[in-house]
Structures are given as C-alpha cells and as structure tokens.
Scaffold this active site. Structure first.
Site, short mmCIF file in Angstrom:
data_model
loop_
_atom_site.label_atom_id
_atom_site.label_comp_id
_atom_site.label_asym_id
_atom_site.label_seq_id
_atom_site.Cartn_x
_atom_site.Cartn_y
_atom_site.Cartn_z
CG ASP A 189 39.31 -12.44 64.20
OD1 ASP A 189 39.23 -12.07 65.11
OD2 ASP A 189 40.10 -11.91 63.95
CD GLU A 226 36.19 -9.38 67.28
OE1 GLU A 226 36.77 -9.36 68.38
OE2 GLU A 226 36.60 -9.84 66.41
C1 LM2 Z 1 40.00 -9.34 66.59
N1 LM2 Z 1 38.94 -9.30 66.05
O1 LM2 Z 1 38.62 -9.06 65.58
C2 LM2 Z 1 40.71 -10.10 67.47
O2 LM2 Z 1 40.08 -10.79 68.46
C3 LM2 Z 1 41.75 -9.69 67.44
O3 LM2 Z 1 42.29 -10.28 69.12
C4 LM2 Z 1 42.98 -9.19 66.66
O4 LM2 Z 1 44.06 -8.30 66.92
C5 LM2 Z 1 42.02 -8.39 65.64
N2 LM2 Z 1 40.56 -9.21 65.17
C6 LM2 Z 1 43.08 -8.93 64.13
O5 LM2 Z 1 42.45 -10.76 64.14
C7 LM2 Z 1 44.76 -9.50 67.56
C8 LM2 Z 1 45.94 -7.72 68.44
C9 LM2 Z 1 46.32 -6.57 67.96
C10 LM2 Z 1 47.02 -7.67 66.77
C11 LM2 Z 1 46.53 -8.01 65.83
C12 LM2 Z 1 47.32 -8.83 64.88
O6 LM2 Z 1 44.94 -7.53 69.83
O7 LM2 Z 1 46.92 -5.94 68.39
O8 LM2 Z 1 47.92 -6.68 66.10
O9 LM2 Z 1 45.86 -9.70 66.77
O10 LM2 Z 1 48.76 -9.86 65.36
C13 LM2 Z 1 49.52 -6.58 66.18
C14 LM2 Z 1 49.57 -5.09 66.70
C15 LM2 Z 1 49.69 -3.72 66.31
C16 LM2 Z 1 50.45 -3.89 64.62
C17 LM2 Z 1 49.50 -5.59 64.08
C18 LM2 Z 1 50.69 -5.40 62.67
O11 LM2 Z 1 49.77 -5.28 67.74
O12 LM2 Z 1 50.41 -2.92 67.09
O13 LM2 Z 1 49.59 -2.87 63.91
O14 LM2 Z 1 49.85 -6.41 64.74
O15 LM2 Z 1 51.36 -6.15 62.22
C19 LM2 Z 1 51.19 -2.30 63.44
#
Ligand code: LM2
Ligand code: CA
Length: 480
Positions: A189, A226
């Site tokens: 990731d 990725e």
């Molecule tokens: C990736 N690839 O580089 C993953 O494929 C992707 O799904 C991950 O993001 C990202 N990197 C980090 O591993 C996902 C999602 C984000 C989410 C993060 C962490 O797309 O939206 O972020 O996982 O759970 C979330 C909130 C965001 C917040 C963060 C931290 O959506 O708004 O940022 O948590 O609290 C303040």
C-alpha cells in the site's frame, strides 16, 4: 519479485475485498480453484483501529502487526492459506506500512485485537512504535515535491520513517511472519509515499519462499506496489519497477474511457501496451477498477468502470482478460454493494462481517457482488489460460467501435461497442472448424448453445447484433 508463483497455468488475482479468511478458504476450494484462477488479494490482515460506523477504510489505519481483524485471526489466516494452496490458489496480503492509525474522537484509540494507541503522541505500545519512529508531522500539499510526498502525512496519518532501522526491523519481521504462514506475496500500500531505497532494503531482507510451503525453494515473493501515477506528478512508477510490479492506474482510467467512448474508441485497443503509455507487461499490474477508485477514492473519477456499470464493466474486463498485456496477473475486483463511499462490508449490529452466501445459480447474496463469479469473466479467465504466451495477431478495425483480434492460433475475440450491428468477415487465425462462442453460450455435449463461428482458411464471418451483449470469444477448446 515479478512472478506471482501461480500453481500451473492459472490466471488472475481476485481481490476478495473485506472477505473473512474462512470464506476465502471456501471460495478457493469451491470456485477459484476449479475455475483456474491464480490467486487472491486479501484485505489488510494486521490489526487496525476501530472507527465508529465501521467504514471499510479503517483497515488502512494499522494499530499493530497482530493478525487479528474483522476478517479473522491468525489461526484462521493460516487455515485459509493452506486450504487455498491445496485448491491451487495463492494468497497475497495487502500490507500497510507507510503509516499508523490517526487520532480518533476518543483516546486511546482501540484496535481490532484490543490494542490501545495514542496517535497524537505517536505511541503504539502493541508494536511498539514511539515518536522517534515517525517523520515530523507535515501535510502533503505539493505532489511535485517528492520529499513531501514521502516524508509528510498522507491524509493526516502518522508517517513512519522507513529509513530507521527499528522501523524496518518491525516491518521485515511482519513480512517474514507472513512468509512463514505461506503467503506468495504482497500488495504494498501507498508505495508512492515511501522511498524506493528504503523499500529496497526492506524487500531484500524478506525471506525467500520455501518448498515446505509449496514454492520453488528460494524463489522471491511477488510484490505489487501501489503507486498512483497518472503522469502529472513528481513520483513516477518507473522508480519502483526494479523492486517488483507496479499498479497501472492509467490502464484503469484508459479502459474506462475506451468503453465509455470518452475521447477514445475501440481502435485505441490496437496498440494496447507500452505505446498507450503502460509499463512493459512484466512490470505492469493491471485492473479495470480497485477498491479505491470504484468509490471515488484515489484517482480516476467518473471514467472508472465498476460493478455498477454492469455490462460495460464486464465487456472491459473480458477485453482485459483477452489481451496479453499484464501477463498472468491481471487483477479482478470483487466487491460488496455500497451506496455511501464510506460504507463498510455487510455487517451485523455488532460490526461482525456477514459471510457471503451462494445462490443456486452461483451468484452471491447477503450484500456481496462477487464480480469474479459473473459467467463472462469466468469464461475469459479460461480463455486467457488457453491463449497464454501468445501474442495479438490479425487485429481488425471493422468499423467505429467494432474490432476483432486473435491470440496466436489459439483464440479469437470480437467486440461490438457501437449502436450498429456488426457483420463482417475477419481474420480468425484458428485451425479450420466450427467453434462455439463461449460468451453467448457454451459447448454442451458437443453442441453449441450460443452462436457458432465457422473458421475457414484463417477467416470467419461473424455477426454481433447491436441488441446483444457485444462480445464474442472462441478458442481451441470451444471447437465443436
Ligand atoms: C492507499 N493507497 O495508497 C489505499 O489504497 C487507500 O484506500 C488508503 O486510504 C490510503 N492509501 C491510506 O492507506 C483510505 C481512504 C482514506 C482514509 C484512509 C485511512 O481512501 O479516505 O482516510 O484509508 O483510513 C480516512 C478519512 C480521512 C482522514 C483519515 C485519517 O477518509 O478523511 O484524514 O482517515 O483520519 C483526515
Ligand atoms: Ca511516508
């Protein structure tokens, strides 16, 4: 690091997103093994933070390297690996080591194995990682500055410093533990956010695969890294190809544009490969959509085809499987239904994941889509195996959004993505004979339940009505 180590001539890696380990084991035995798939990409296997409402993305916020998540525990993980291997299927784990869990509304943050952490103090006692293991907090604002992209925080997630020995040691220990459990490789990731030189050190210290776990002794695990690179940022996917394969996000957007007919048409498939801007096939990890871009996360936006665009998604996936670019490891997304992009997998009121159930017609229920079970996709996995190691020959641009091509002398496909019926005599390359189109029907007791295609002297007359699904495929084993 570029070979997925499939057992025999198998094809494709299915991302069983948010599946439980024992459901995956069952799927290997009852479906993936018998249908010639190569492997499964699992969800993140180590402990993650619990976020209220249980969105899918909580799994991208690690708390420790304990193998305990909503998908199952270590014992179940091990059972999955063994049962899948016995069914001929390899396991690849999604590995998140760029960062740790972010602060949650209440402190301490609690993980799926019960661990506590104090993210604002950068204190994760269950690893343990402390403040000195992290980069100084800053947010990534400029994607043209590689140092920011690597050393600042992605979405506010505390950024581990992989240049530090103790951080590396913990990561390597985890990756090696997975090797001991029998995995064949990793989806790494957020590689764009880690320095290739640090990844090189880490990968080089990952154990080789072993005979005991069913591999060629001493072979290297498969890495698919990725890196979201659409060509407009400082970090390039080429920086990572000496370490393993790299995700080809432009494949996902371009295949969407071609089939949606946005600034492209099917003639773009003629020079599909490096001339379209993709990495050489050996390094290129291709897919129609992934768990991020199917819900508007990551990159690609409205171009991306997902299960929600059922017919176009199947056509594009069938093309991906028909075309040799991406070798034996094209990835197929297997989703759960969602409306809200944050929505987690089917779960009960305790937050436990609900298993998929299989209907008598072979489709999934209980909120699971199971694109990998859609018949056209299954048929094309077989097509890819039969035509393995052949190249595209006899490509014909029949008319706008109507094409056909052969895979050596072993397979032939025609695609109609226009509103007009297709009717043409084209290069069909196979030995003389009558073949059954495996998309509209099947060869049953020597008879074709769908459209038959008569090949004579390397040519065939084909018809694909505009009312039909628009994809025809024949191969050596569909000869009547
Ligand atoms: C990736 N690839 O580089 C993953 O494929 C992707 O799904 C991950 O993001 C990202 N990197 C980090 O591993 C996902 C999602 C984000 C989410 C993060 C962490 O797309 O939206 O972020 O996982 O759970 C979330 C909130 C965001 C917040 C963060 C931290 O959506 O708004 O940022 O948590 O609290 C303040
Ligand atoms: Ca980083």
């Amino acid at each position: 690091q570029w070979d997925p180590h499939f057992i025999g001539n198998r094809q494709g890696i299915v991302h069983l997103f948010e599946w439980k380990w024992l459901d995956i084991a069952d799927e290997c035995e009852t479906f993936l093994g018998p249908n010639n798939f190569g492997g499964v990409q699992t969800s993140v296997a180590n402990e993650n933070v619990i976020i209220s409402g249980r969105p899918w993305y909580e799994r991208y916020q690690p708390m420790s390297f304990k193998l305990e998540t909503r998908s199952g525990n270590e014992k179940e993980f091990r059972e999955m690996v063994v049962r899948c291997r016995n069914a001929g299927i390899r396991i690849y784990v999604d590995v998140v080591v760029n960062h740790m869990a972010a602060s949650q509304p209440s402190t301490p943050a609690i993980g799926t194995a019960g661990s506590e952490a104090y993210p604002s103090d950068r204190w994760y006692p269950a690893v343990p990682f402390n403040k000195s293991d992290f980069n100084t907090a800053c947010s990534i604002e400029n994607y043209n500055d590689p140092k920011q992209v690597r050393d600042c925080e992605l979405a506010g997630l505390p950024d581990l410093d992989q240049g530090r020995k103790d951080v590396r040691d913990k990561i390597i220990e985890y990756l090696n533990h997975l090797i001991d459990l029998g995995v064949a490789g990793y989806r790494m990731d957020a590689c764009k956010h880690m320095w290739p030189k640090d990844l090189r050190v880490i990968y080089s210290r990952v154990k080789p695969l072993s005979k005991q776990n069913g591999f060629v002794q001493g072979s290297r695990p498969f890495f698919f890294q990725e890196v979201i690179d659409l060509g407009n940022e400082a970090v390039k996917r080429q920086e990572y190809i000496s370490l393993g394969t790299v995700t080809e996000f432009t494949y996902s957007t371009q295949i969407g544009m071609v089939f949606r007919k946005i600034e492209r048409d099917l003639s773009a498939l003629k020079n599909w490969g490096p001339p379209s801007g993709f990495l050489p096939s050996r390094y290129s990890f291709v897919f129609v959509c992934n768990h991020d871009n199917q819900r508007g996360h990551g990159s690609g936006g409205d171009m991306i085809l997902t299960y929600k665009d059922k017919d176009l998604f199947i056509k594009a996936s069938a093309f991906m499987l028909a075309h040799p670019h991406g070798g034996n490891h094209p990835r197929l997304m297997s989703s759960f239904y969602f409306d809200d992009p944050s929505q987690g997998p089917p779960q009960n009121s305790n937050g436990d994941i609900i298993s998929r159930e299989i209907e008598s017609n072979g489709t999934c229920s209980n909120g699971w889509v199971c694109e990998h079970r859609w018949p056209e996709i299954v048929k094309m996995v077989k097509f890819r195996a039969i035509t393995d190691k052949t190249v595209v020959i006899g490509f014909t641009n029949i008319a706008k959004n109507q094409i056909s091509f052969c895979r050596g002398r072993k397979g032939f496909v025609a695609i109609n993505n226009s509103d007009q019926p297709l009717s043409a005599t084209v290069n069909a390359c196979l030995p003389n004979g009558v073949y059954c189109d495996v998309i509209s029907g099947d060869k049953v007791d020597g008879k074709c339940t769908g459209t038959s295609v008569n090949v004579r002297a390397g040519k065939a007359h084909i018809e694909i009505p505009s009312s039909s699904f628009g994809f025809l495929a024949i191969h050596l084993e569909s000869r009547l």
